[in-house]
Design a protein around this motif. Structure first.
Motif, PDB file in Angstrom:
ATOM      1  N   LYS A  62       0.880  -0.818   0.200  1.00 56.55           N
ATOM      2  CA  LYS A  62      -0.312   0.396   0.629  1.00 56.55           C
ATOM      3  C   LYS A  62       1.093   1.643   0.188  1.00 56.55           C
ATOM      4  O   LYS A  62       0.080   2.250  -0.670  1.00 56.55           O
ATOM      5  CB  LYS A  62      -0.881  -0.394   0.849  1.00 56.55           C
ATOM      6  CG  LYS A  62      -2.129   1.031   1.125  1.00 56.55           C
ATOM      7  CD  LYS A  62      -3.132   0.099   2.211  1.00 56.55           C
ATOM      8  CE  LYS A  62      -3.942   1.702   2.553  1.00 56.55           C
ATOM      9  NZ  LYS A  62      -4.363   2.543   1.187  1.00 56.55           N
ATOM     10  N   ASP A  85       0.032  -5.215  -3.543  1.00 51.43           N
ATOM     11  CA  ASP A  85      -1.716  -5.511  -2.679  1.00 51.43           C
ATOM     12  C   ASP A  85      -2.863  -4.465  -3.922  1.00 51.43           C
ATOM     13  O   ASP A  85      -3.352  -3.407  -3.967  1.00 51.43           O
ATOM     14  CB  ASP A  85      -1.540  -3.326  -2.223  1.00 51.43           C
ATOM     15  CG  ASP A  85      -3.004  -3.389  -1.521  1.00 51.43           C
ATOM     16  OD1 ASP A  85      -3.842  -3.988  -1.588  1.00 51.43           O
ATOM     17  OD2 ASP A  85      -2.404  -2.936   0.419  1.00 51.43           O
ATOM     18  N   LEU A  86      -3.291  -5.529  -4.150  1.00 51.33           N
ATOM     19  CA  LEU A  86      -4.141  -5.803  -5.341  1.00 51.33           C
ATOM     20  C   LEU A  86      -5.020  -4.713  -4.909  1.00 51.33           C
ATOM     21  O   LEU A  86      -6.012  -3.551  -5.652  1.00 51.33           O
ATOM     22  CB  LEU A  86      -5.341  -7.275  -5.394  1.00 51.33           C
ATOM     23  CG  LEU A  86      -4.121  -7.912  -5.812  1.00 51.33           C
ATOM     24  CD1 LEU A  86      -4.939  -9.511  -6.284  1.00 51.33           C
ATOM     25  CD2 LEU A  86      -3.371  -7.629  -7.546  1.00 51.33           C
ATOM     26  N   GLU A  87      -5.861  -4.331  -3.918  1.00 58.38           N
ATOM     27  CA  GLU A  87      -7.134  -3.751  -3.467  1.00 58.38           C
ATOM     28  C   GLU A  87      -6.126  -1.953  -4.042  1.00 58.38           C
ATOM     29  O   GLU A  87      -7.040  -1.062  -4.330  1.00 58.38           O
ATOM     30  CB  GLU A  87      -7.473  -3.501  -1.953  1.00 58.38           C
ATOM     31  CG  GLU A  87      -8.494  -4.505  -1.963  1.00 58.38           C
ATOM     32  CD  GLU A  87      -8.950  -5.150  -0.476  1.00 58.38           C
ATOM     33  OE1 GLU A  87      -9.025  -3.902   0.525  1.00 58.38           O
ATOM     34  OE2 GLU A  87      -9.674  -6.310  -0.379  1.00 58.38           O
ATOM     35  N   ALA A  88      -4.791  -2.131  -3.202  1.00 63.27           N
ATOM     36  CA  ALA A  88      -4.289  -0.180  -3.647  1.00 63.27           C
ATOM     37  C   ALA A  88      -4.185  -0.335  -4.365  1.00 63.27           C
ATOM     38  O   ALA A  88      -5.043   0.939  -5.333  1.00 63.27           O
ATOM     39  CB  ALA A  88      -3.161  -0.146  -2.536  1.00 63.27           C
ATOM     40  N   CYS A  89      -4.042  -1.103  -5.245  1.00 58.62           N
ATOM     41  CA  CYS A  89      -4.398  -1.159  -7.322  1.00 58.62           C
ATOM     42  C   CYS A  89      -5.196  -0.078  -7.492  1.00 58.62           C
ATOM     43  O   CYS A  89      -5.802   0.164  -8.198  1.00 58.62           O
ATOM     44  CB  CYS A  89      -3.154  -2.212  -8.027  1.00 58.62           C
ATOM     45  SG  CYS A  89      -1.883  -2.721  -7.421  1.00 58.62           S
ATOM     46  N   THR A  90      -5.861  -1.154  -6.800  1.00 61.51           N
ATOM     47  CA  THR A  90      -7.958  -0.806  -7.626  1.00 61.51           C
ATOM     48  C   THR A  90      -8.243   0.338  -7.403  1.00 61.51           C
ATOM     49  O   THR A  90      -8.874   0.946  -7.872  1.00 61.51           O
ATOM     50  CB  THR A  90      -8.470  -1.998  -7.429  1.00 61.51           C
ATOM     51  OG1 THR A  90      -8.237  -3.223  -7.767  1.00 61.51           O
ATOM     52  CG2 THR A  90      -9.786  -1.473  -8.124  1.00 61.51           C
ATOM     53  N   ALA A  91      -7.214   0.621  -6.144  1.00 59.97           N
ATOM     54  CA  ALA A  91      -9.108   1.984  -5.661  1.00 59.97           C
ATOM     55  C   ALA A  91      -7.412   2.959  -6.462  1.00 59.97           C
ATOM     56  O   ALA A  91      -7.989   4.626  -6.246  1.00 59.97           O
ATOM     57  CB  ALA A  91      -7.928   1.889  -3.787  1.00 59.97           C
ATOM     58  N   ASN A 308      -6.010  -7.303 -11.243  1.00 62.69           N
ATOM     59  CA  ASN A 308      -6.562  -7.328 -10.106  1.00 62.69           C
ATOM     60  C   ASN A 308      -8.156  -6.118 -10.805  1.00 62.69           C
ATOM     61  O   ASN A 308      -8.455  -6.864 -12.110  1.00 62.69           O
ATOM     62  CB  ASN A 308      -6.579  -6.125  -9.564  1.00 62.69           C
ATOM     63  CG  ASN A 308      -5.638  -4.843 -10.351  1.00 62.69           C
ATOM     64  OD1 ASN A 308      -6.040  -4.601 -11.730  1.00 62.69           O
ATOM     65  ND2 ASN A 308      -5.854  -3.582 -10.166  1.00 62.69           N
ATOM     66  N   LYS A 309      -9.056  -5.845 -10.187  1.00 62.58           N
ATOM     67  CA  LYS A 309     -10.446  -6.022 -10.792  1.00 62.58           C
ATOM     68  C   LYS A 309     -10.800  -4.496 -11.115  1.00 62.58           C
ATOM     69  O   LYS A 309     -10.236  -3.839 -10.845  1.00 62.58           O
ATOM     70  CB  LYS A 309     -11.497  -6.482  -9.473  1.00 62.58           C
ATOM     71  CG  LYS A 309     -11.952  -7.616  -9.123  1.00 62.58           C
ATOM     72  CD  LYS A 309     -12.754  -8.846 -10.321  1.00 62.58           C
ATOM     73  CE  LYS A 309     -12.950  -9.441  -9.818  1.00 62.58           C
ATOM     74  NZ  LYS A 309     -12.277 -10.853 -10.185  1.00 62.58           N
TER      75      LYS A 309
END
Ligand code: 3PG
Length: 309
Positions: A62, A85-91, A308-309
């Motif tokens: 992150k 950190d895939l979520e951080a990438c998507t965000a 990532n999504k």
């Protein structure tokens, strides 16, 4: 012109870096190299100035992601992306990709090397065992598992495989000359040796536990070229203590490496540094694939291999 950073704590072979540079520069971009960095801050700082980043097991956490307002794409030159950190990438609207299959042969060859080492008691001159006729279980059956199966068949081994998708139609194993099984328990019940090939995720972490390993024979062997987190380390110590012929080789040093080394001698083998994918061929395959994916992304928005999504 985009700035493409290669950030590798464990550097690629020179031929791979040269190949990546060639692809990036031919496409009109600039290549920046950060190798063998010693602090995480160096990665944070370099990523903050890059439009694209190629990494290996380097931690794109992150902090790295949130500190960069330029990054558009991160490509993990390799298979496992548990270090991003895939979520951080998507965000942040950053695309994360891997390069599946590109380093699989190197890892598969290491599996067989580790297996021969253990079967021959660390080459200490004592009578070991042969692989011919033994039952090898592949726990997960992706790119690497399929290559291990082919090489192991050359050794005359009988190969079994479990994966969540194969378990739905075990007959599909026949396409690869392996016997598909429905559950991990069945794999460990039937095999002499198990090689691990699953990713590290919430389902797999700590999943290689006493219950599974105790289903192997007294002189069972476990080979881990996946991730250290998939093994329950306490259970590994317990089973190796209980069974004086049980053996374990790993490409990723467990947290209790010194204890394992001290207690189990040449029944235990761990690489000095994770080296499954560390061949010039694998570096070239994965590095060049990563470079081409970045060029394609900037040129036409190609998001094949996005994770990532
Ligand atoms: C992978 O996930 O591709 C392998 O574990 C290789 O990792 P490495 O690039 O850090 O050697």
């Amino acid at each position: 012109m985009k700035k493409v950073l290669i950030a590798t704590d464990k550097p690629f072979a020179k031929a791979a870096v040269d190949g990546v540079r060639n692809i990036i520069e031919k496409a009109g971009h600039e290549l920046v190299l950060l190798e063998k960095y010693t602090t995480h801050q160096e990665l944070v700082d370099a990523a903050a100035k890059a439009d694209a980043m190629i990494i290996r097991s380097d931690k794109a956490n992150k902090e790295v992601i949130d500190n960069s307002n330029t990054l558009k794409i991160i490509v993990r030159a390799g298979a496992g992306f548990d270090n991003i950190d895939l979520e951080a990438c998507t965000a942040k609207g950053i695309v994360a990709m891997n390069t599946p299959g590109q380093n699989s042969n190197a890892v598969a060859e290491l599996v067989m090397g580790m297996l021969v080492y253990l079967a021959r008691n660390g080459f200490d001159g004592s009578a070991g065992t042969e692989l011919k006729g033994k039952k090898l279980g592949l726990h997960a059956f992706g790119y690497i598992g399929k290559i291990v199966a082919r090489i192991a068949q050359g050794f005359g081994m009988e190969v079994y495989a479990y994966s969540p998708s194969l378990s739905k139609n075990t007959e599909r194993g026949k396409e690869f000359g392996v016997i598909g099984v429905k559950t991990p328990e069945e794999l460990y019940d039937k095999c002499d040796i198990v090689s691990l090939h699953m990713p590290a995720n919430a389902d797999t972490k700590g999943s290689i536990n006493y219950d599974l390993m105790s289903r192997l024979p007294e002189n069972g062997i476990v080979i881990n070229t996946a991730r250290k987190e998939v093994i329950n380390e306490e259970d590994m110590v317990k089973i190796m203590n209980e069974r004086p012929k049980f053996k374990f080789a790993t490409d990723i040093q467990p947290s209790n490496h010194n204890e394992m080394l001290e207690k189990f001698g040449n029944r235990y083998l761990a690489s000095a540094k994770k080296c499954g994918a560390q061949t010039s061929e694998a570096n070239i395959n994965a590095g060049l694939a990563a470079a081409n994916q970045i060029v394609g992304f900037f040129k036409s928005g190609d998001e094949t291999f996005r994770v990532n999504k």
